[in-house]
Design an enzyme around this catalytic site. Sequence first.
Site, PDB file in Angstrom:
ATOM      1  N   LYS A  82      53.289   5.089  59.000  1.00  0.00           N
ATOM      2  CA  LYS A  82      53.967   5.649  57.828  1.00  0.00           C
ATOM      3  C   LYS A  82      55.473   5.714  58.025  1.00  0.00           C
ATOM      4  CE  LYS A  82      50.367   8.495  55.658  1.00  0.00           C
ATOM      5  NZ  LYS A  82      50.095   9.808  55.045  1.00  0.00           N
ATOM      6  N   LYS A 116      43.015  -1.927  55.763  1.00  0.00           N
ATOM      7  CA  LYS A 116      42.072  -1.022  55.109  1.00  0.00           C
ATOM      8  C   LYS A 116      42.452  -0.810  53.648  1.00  0.00           C
ATOM      9  CE  LYS A 116      44.259   3.394  56.073  1.00  0.00           C
ATOM     10  NZ  LYS A 116      44.131   4.805  56.336  1.00  0.00           N
ATOM     11  N   LYS A 174      45.697   3.395  48.993  1.00  0.00           N
ATOM     12  CA  LYS A 174      46.457   3.566  47.756  1.00  0.00           C
ATOM     13  C   LYS A 174      47.925   3.233  47.982  1.00  0.00           C
ATOM     14  CE  LYS A 174      46.141   8.376  48.899  1.00  0.00           C
ATOM     15  NZ  LYS A 174      45.202   9.480  48.736  1.00  0.00           N
TER      16      LYS A 174
HETATM   17  P1  AMP Z   1      43.484  10.076  52.683  1.00  0.00           P
HETATM   18  O1  AMP Z   1      43.502   9.269  51.443  1.00  0.00           O
HETATM   19  O2  AMP Z   1      44.354   9.511  53.740  1.00  0.00           O
HETATM   20  O3  AMP Z   1      43.685  11.534  52.439  1.00  0.00           O
HETATM   21  O4  AMP Z   1      42.011   9.911  53.274  1.00  0.00           O
HETATM   22  C1  AMP Z   1      40.917  10.717  52.895  1.00  0.00           C
HETATM   23  C2  AMP Z   1      39.646  10.323  53.614  1.00  0.00           C
HETATM   24  O5  AMP Z   1      39.256   8.988  53.257  1.00  0.00           O
HETATM   25  C3  AMP Z   1      39.743  10.313  55.143  1.00  0.00           C
HETATM   26  O6  AMP Z   1      38.533  10.805  55.678  1.00  0.00           O
HETATM   27  C4  AMP Z   1      39.923   8.858  55.488  1.00  0.00           C
HETATM   28  O7  AMP Z   1      39.454   8.554  56.764  1.00  0.00           O
HETATM   29  C5  AMP Z   1      39.064   8.189  54.425  1.00  0.00           C
HETATM   30  N1  AMP Z   1      39.521   6.822  54.136  1.00  0.00           N
HETATM   31  C6  AMP Z   1      40.740   6.454  53.667  1.00  0.00           C
HETATM   32  N2  AMP Z   1      40.829   5.121  53.503  1.00  0.00           N
HETATM   33  C7  AMP Z   1      39.609   4.617  53.893  1.00  0.00           C
HETATM   34  C8  AMP Z   1      39.057   3.298  53.947  1.00  0.00           C
HETATM   35  N3  AMP Z   1      39.750   2.229  53.556  1.00  0.00           N
HETATM   36  N4  AMP Z   1      37.787   3.161  54.396  1.00  0.00           N
HETATM   37  C9  AMP Z   1      37.064   4.244  54.769  1.00  0.00           C
HETATM   38  N5  AMP Z   1      37.520   5.511  54.729  1.00  0.00           N
HETATM   39  C10 AMP Z   1      38.779   5.710  54.300  1.00  0.00           C
END
Ligand code: AMP
Length: 329
Positions: free
Chosen positions: A112, A195, A198
């Site tokens: 980041k 991965k 967003k």
């Molecule tokens: P965040 O959007 O970073 O707050 O992520 C929220 C949750 O979604 C966390 O548990 C991440 O590990 C999971 N997560 C985010 N992106 C992915 C992805 N591409 N595949 C699987 N899990 C994800």
Amino acid sequence: MKKIFSGIQPSGVIHLGNYLGAIKQWVELQSQVDEAIFCVVDLHAITVPQDPEALKRNILSVAALYLAAGINPEKSIIFVQSTRPEHAELAWILNTVTKMGELSRMTQFKDKSQKETVESASVGLFDYPVLMAADILLYNTTAVPVGDDQKQHVELARDLAMRFNSKYGDTFVVPEPLIRKESARIMGLDDPTKKMSKSAGSSLSYLAVLDDAETISNKIKRAVTDSGNEIKAGSDKPAITNLLNIFSEVTDRSVVEIEADFEGKNYGDFKNSLSEAVVSYLSPIQKKYDEIINDETGLKKILADGSRRAGEIASGTLVNVKEKIGLGL
Ligand code: AMP
Ligand code: TRP
């Protein structure tokens, strides 16, 4: 006693990676554990710039999505992080047992901060994993269900718990990460080596949980595929493997079964069926979401109740921590 805690940042759209990597397993787990707590981690979201009006909307939106997915507020606790002062307070205390070196090694910070250079990244972004450790440790959490990308952060929480315990005496439960193999990492539709995210450059990278049928079908049509035309998973076929994984997750059928269905068929047939499967998986969730988000009073009541219940646990932990350290009168 099994206690789980997890959270998602209200920093924009929730995509299928979040849903399959995190929320889906929360719903399954909530009935198997003694305590389940799901937090909307807004203090984490502000480690990068957020528009105040959009943040307000996104906080309610993420909470509504938890409920629409099937998190039951009678059984589980759903609350918004910033409504509990204990999180920031414990994070400060944990800062004092955290080393600069271990935070410098966190890959999410490296990723980041690279986007904006370390010079201009906020101290909050650097400290983000310590706040996450505070979230987890306040609730005597035994397991943290997250996607693969958060494993390193949960390991830091473990290290900090053990370090604090050995310095001040047994205080924190040492948590384990809980990562499902199949959906640990849903990859981008436009680039299967990264991965699904967003913050990827293009909205073609992700399927949002709230995308309508047409958008879903368009994005899947434009998803990159591998060379060759077989619908088969394999390490040399990252794009089709990812699409097969998504198909498998939204239909609860194995990749092998799906491969057999599409033997002799082409990518076009496969993509059409995948779009239909994703749409029929998401549409009941979207319908429930609309009902919940349109009853703001009801939603806020659930969150206030969650915050009160969370506070009963968190304040007890914090009193104990301060006592151990020798803080206060
Ligand atoms: P965040 O959007 O970073 O707050 O992520 C929220 C949750 O979604 C966390 O548990 C991440 O590990 C999971 N997560 C985010 N992106 C992915 C992805 N591409 N595949 C699987 N899990 C994800
Ligand atoms: N850092 C997590 C993410 O981006 C979100 C999060 C914050 C979290 N606090 C947490 C996840 C505590 C699990 C437990 O996905």
